[in-house]
Design a protein around this motif. Structure first.
Motif, PDB file in Angstrom:
ATOM      1  N   ILE A  30      34.014 -10.876 -91.004  1.00 25.02           N
ATOM      2  CA  ILE A  30      33.135 -11.955 -90.895  1.00 25.02           C
ATOM      3  C   ILE A  30      33.652 -12.933 -90.129  1.00 25.02           C
ATOM      4  O   ILE A  30      34.742 -13.492 -90.348  1.00 25.02           O
ATOM      5  CB  ILE A  30      32.857 -12.579 -92.542  1.00 25.02           C
ATOM      6  CG1 ILE A  30      32.329 -11.484 -93.444  1.00 25.02           C
ATOM      7  CG2 ILE A  30      32.065 -13.625 -92.362  1.00 25.02           C
ATOM      8  CD1 ILE A  30      30.771 -11.001 -93.187  1.00 25.02           C
ATOM      9  N   SER A  36      27.743 -11.067 -87.991  1.00 21.51           N
ATOM     10  CA  SER A  36      28.537 -10.540 -89.097  1.00 21.51           C
ATOM     11  C   SER A  36      27.942 -10.888 -90.459  1.00 21.51           C
ATOM     12  O   SER A  36      27.934 -10.325 -91.538  1.00 21.51           O
ATOM     13  CB  SER A  36      29.962 -11.323 -89.043  1.00 21.51           C
ATOM     14  OG  SER A  36      29.887 -12.697 -89.194  1.00 21.51           O
ATOM     15  N   LEU A  37      27.097 -12.090 -90.582  1.00 24.80           N
ATOM     16  CA  LEU A  37      26.603 -12.531 -91.898  1.00 24.80           C
ATOM     17  C   LEU A  37      25.288 -11.563 -92.237  1.00 24.80           C
ATOM     18  O   LEU A  37      25.058 -11.260 -93.197  1.00 24.80           O
ATOM     19  CB  LEU A  37      26.079 -13.950 -91.691  1.00 24.80           C
ATOM     20  CG  LEU A  37      27.402 -14.951 -91.887  1.00 24.80           C
ATOM     21  CD1 LEU A  37      27.067 -16.430 -91.784  1.00 24.80           C
ATOM     22  CD2 LEU A  37      28.229 -14.610 -93.173  1.00 24.80           C
ATOM     23  N   LEU A  40      26.664  -8.535 -93.492  1.00 24.08           N
ATOM     24  CA  LEU A  40      27.225  -8.663 -94.843  1.00 24.08           C
ATOM     25  C   LEU A  40      25.900  -8.428 -95.783  1.00 24.08           C
ATOM     26  O   LEU A  40      25.995  -7.852 -96.963  1.00 24.08           O
ATOM     27  CB  LEU A  40      27.611 -10.130 -95.005  1.00 24.08           C
ATOM     28  CG  LEU A  40      27.989 -10.313 -96.430  1.00 24.08           C
ATOM     29  CD1 LEU A  40      29.234  -9.442 -97.034  1.00 24.08           C
ATOM     30  CD2 LEU A  40      28.654 -11.935 -96.614  1.00 24.08           C
ATOM     31  N   ALA A  58      34.650  -8.680 -97.901  1.00 24.95           N
ATOM     32  CA  ALA A  58      34.503  -9.416 -96.823  1.00 24.95           C
ATOM     33  C   ALA A  58      35.882  -9.846 -96.463  1.00 24.95           C
ATOM     34  O   ALA A  58      36.548 -10.327 -97.176  1.00 24.95           O
ATOM     35  CB  ALA A  58      33.482 -10.432 -96.954  1.00 24.95           C
ATOM     36  N   THR A  60      37.484 -12.443 -93.481  1.00 21.23           N
ATOM     37  CA  THR A  60      37.762 -13.486 -92.297  1.00 21.23           C
ATOM     38  C   THR A  60      39.003 -13.629 -91.750  1.00 21.23           C
ATOM     39  O   THR A  60      39.867 -14.203 -92.631  1.00 21.23           O
ATOM     40  CB  THR A  60      37.147 -14.870 -92.475  1.00 21.23           C
ATOM     41  OG1 THR A  60      35.531 -14.606 -92.877  1.00 21.23           O
ATOM     42  CG2 THR A  60      37.249 -15.768 -91.344  1.00 21.23           C
ATOM     43  N   ILE A  73      30.608 -19.828 -96.621  1.00 23.30           N
ATOM     44  CA  ILE A  73      30.661 -18.324 -96.679  1.00 23.30           C
ATOM     45  C   ILE A  73      31.344 -17.717 -97.988  1.00 23.30           C
ATOM     46  O   ILE A  73      30.846 -17.020 -98.109  1.00 23.30           O
ATOM     47  CB  ILE A  73      31.539 -17.877 -95.347  1.00 23.30           C
ATOM     48  CG1 ILE A  73      30.679 -18.132 -94.092  1.00 23.30           C
ATOM     49  CG2 ILE A  73      31.818 -16.216 -95.365  1.00 23.30           C
ATOM     50  CD1 ILE A  73      31.395 -17.734 -92.812  1.00 23.30           C
ATOM     51  N   TYR A  84      36.119 -11.652-101.148  1.00 24.67           N
ATOM     52  CA  TYR A  84      36.230 -12.228 -99.968  1.00 24.67           C
ATOM     53  C   TYR A  84      37.669 -12.677 -99.584  1.00 24.67           C
ATOM     54  O   TYR A  84      38.259 -13.463-100.513  1.00 24.67           O
ATOM     55  CB  TYR A  84      35.499 -13.311 -99.749  1.00 24.67           C
ATOM     56  CG  TYR A  84      35.318 -14.289 -98.605  1.00 24.67           C
ATOM     57  CD1 TYR A  84      35.315 -13.751 -97.306  1.00 24.67           C
ATOM     58  CD2 TYR A  84      35.180 -15.816 -98.501  1.00 24.67           C
ATOM     59  CE1 TYR A  84      35.323 -14.286 -96.039  1.00 24.67           C
ATOM     60  CE2 TYR A  84      35.442 -16.423 -97.337  1.00 24.67           C
ATOM     61  CZ  TYR A  84      35.377 -15.736 -96.193  1.00 24.67           C
ATOM     62  OH  TYR A  84      35.380 -16.165 -94.903  1.00 24.67           O
TER      63      TYR A  84
END
Length: 244
Positions: A30, A36-37, A40, A58, A60, A73, A84
Motif C-alpha cells: 500500500i 494500491s487502495l 486492497l 496490508a 506500507t 488508510i 496493517y
C-alpha cells in the motif's frame, strides 16, 4: 466503475494466471495511491467468495517524509478488518538529503522493496500483490523498447528466488481510467505522494506518450496489450489465448 466490475477483472486475472493458491497469505503493498487502495478493496472483496481460502495483510513502507499522513488508510484497514503494518524508514533522508541523488527513483525503489520484502517475511506472507494495471504493463513495455531496445515487461506472476516470495498483479486487466472511476465513485481515501520527484520521471513521459498515441490511434493500447499477451514472453503463458 462499480466494485463488482473490479472484482470481475480481478478474478479473471487471478484465474487466468493462477495467482492464488489455497492457504496463501498475501501482503498487499500500500503506497496510499489510487492503484494500491483499489487493489486492497479488490482482494478484500475477492476473499469473501473465492473458492481458495487466502488471507491478506496490508503493508506500507513509510519513506520518512514529514507530511505523509497514513491515518485514513489505517482507519480503512480497520473498517475492512485487514491487518496493517507500517514500516518506518529513513529512505527519504538518505536519498534527498544525505546522498542528494539527481535521479532518485531507482535507488529509492530498491531500498523500498528491500524494506517491504523484509516486512512481508516477518509477517508470515508467502506472496505480495502489486497494484500494476493494464496501463502500467504497456508503459513498461514501451519504456523497455525506447530505453533498452528490447520487447519486455513484467509478468503477471513472478517468483523471487532471493526472498522466496511470489509477486502477483491482480489488477493487470484494469485500465487506469477504471481505477480512477472506482476511486471517485467510492470516495477511496487516497493519500497524495509527498515525493518531490513525483511526476518528473521517464515513466511519466511514457505515460503521456501512450495517452497521445491512444488518442490519435484509438484502441492502440489494447492492441499493445494483446501483443504482450501473444508475445511468448516468460510468465505470460497462461493467458496467451484468453479472450480480451
Amino acid at each position: 466503475m462499480k466494485l463488482q466490475q473490479v472484482l470481475s477483472y480481478t478474478r479473471r486475472a487471478v484465474d487466468d494466471y493462477q495467482m492464488i493458491a489455497q492457504g496463501d497469505r498475501i501482503a498487499v503493498g500500500i503506497s496510499g495511491g489510487k492503484d494500491s487502495l483499489t487493489l486492497l478493496y479488490a482482494l478484500h472483496g475477492l476473499k469473501r467468495f473465492y473458492p481458495k481460502h487466502f488471507e491478506i495483510h496490508a503493508v506500507t513502507v513509510d519513506l520518512g517524509f514529514q507530511n505523509l499522513d497514513l491515518s485514513r488508510i489505517d482507519e480503512l484497514c480497520r473498517e475492512l478488518d485487514v491487518e496493517y503494518t507500517i514500516v518506518k524508514t529513513d529512505i527519504a533522508q538518505i536519498i534527498f538529503e544525505d546522498r542528494k541523488e539527481e535521479n532518485p527513483c531507482s535507488l529509492c525503489a530498491k531500498m523500498r522493496k528491500g524494506a517491504l520484502n523484509q516486512a512481508i517475511k516477518e509477517n508470515g506472507c508467502n506472496k505480495v500483490a502489486y497494484a500494476h494495471h493494464k496501463d502500467d504493463v504497456v508503459e513498461t513495455m514501451l519504456m523497455s523498447l525506447i530505453y533498452e531496445g528490447r520487447f519486455h515487461t513484467f509478468s503477471p506472476v513472478t517468483y523471487l528466488d532471493r526472498t522466496e516470495l511470489t509477486v502477483i498483479r491482480p489488477l493487470m486487466y484494469m485500465n487506469e481510467a477504471d481505477v480512477i472511476g472506482f476511486v471517485r465513485k467510492y470516495n477511496v481515501p487516497v493519500v497524495k505522494s509527498p515525493c518531490p520527484a513525483d511526476g518528473y520521471t521517464r515513466r511519466e513521459y511514457v505515460k503521456q506518450l501512450l495517452r497521445q498515441l491512444n488518442q490519435e490511434n484509438p484502441g492502440v493500447k489494447e492492441r499493445m496489450f494483446t501483443a504482450i499477451q501473444n508475445g511468448k514472453m516468460k510468465g505470460w503463458e497462461y493467458g496467451c489465448n484468453k479472450p480480451e
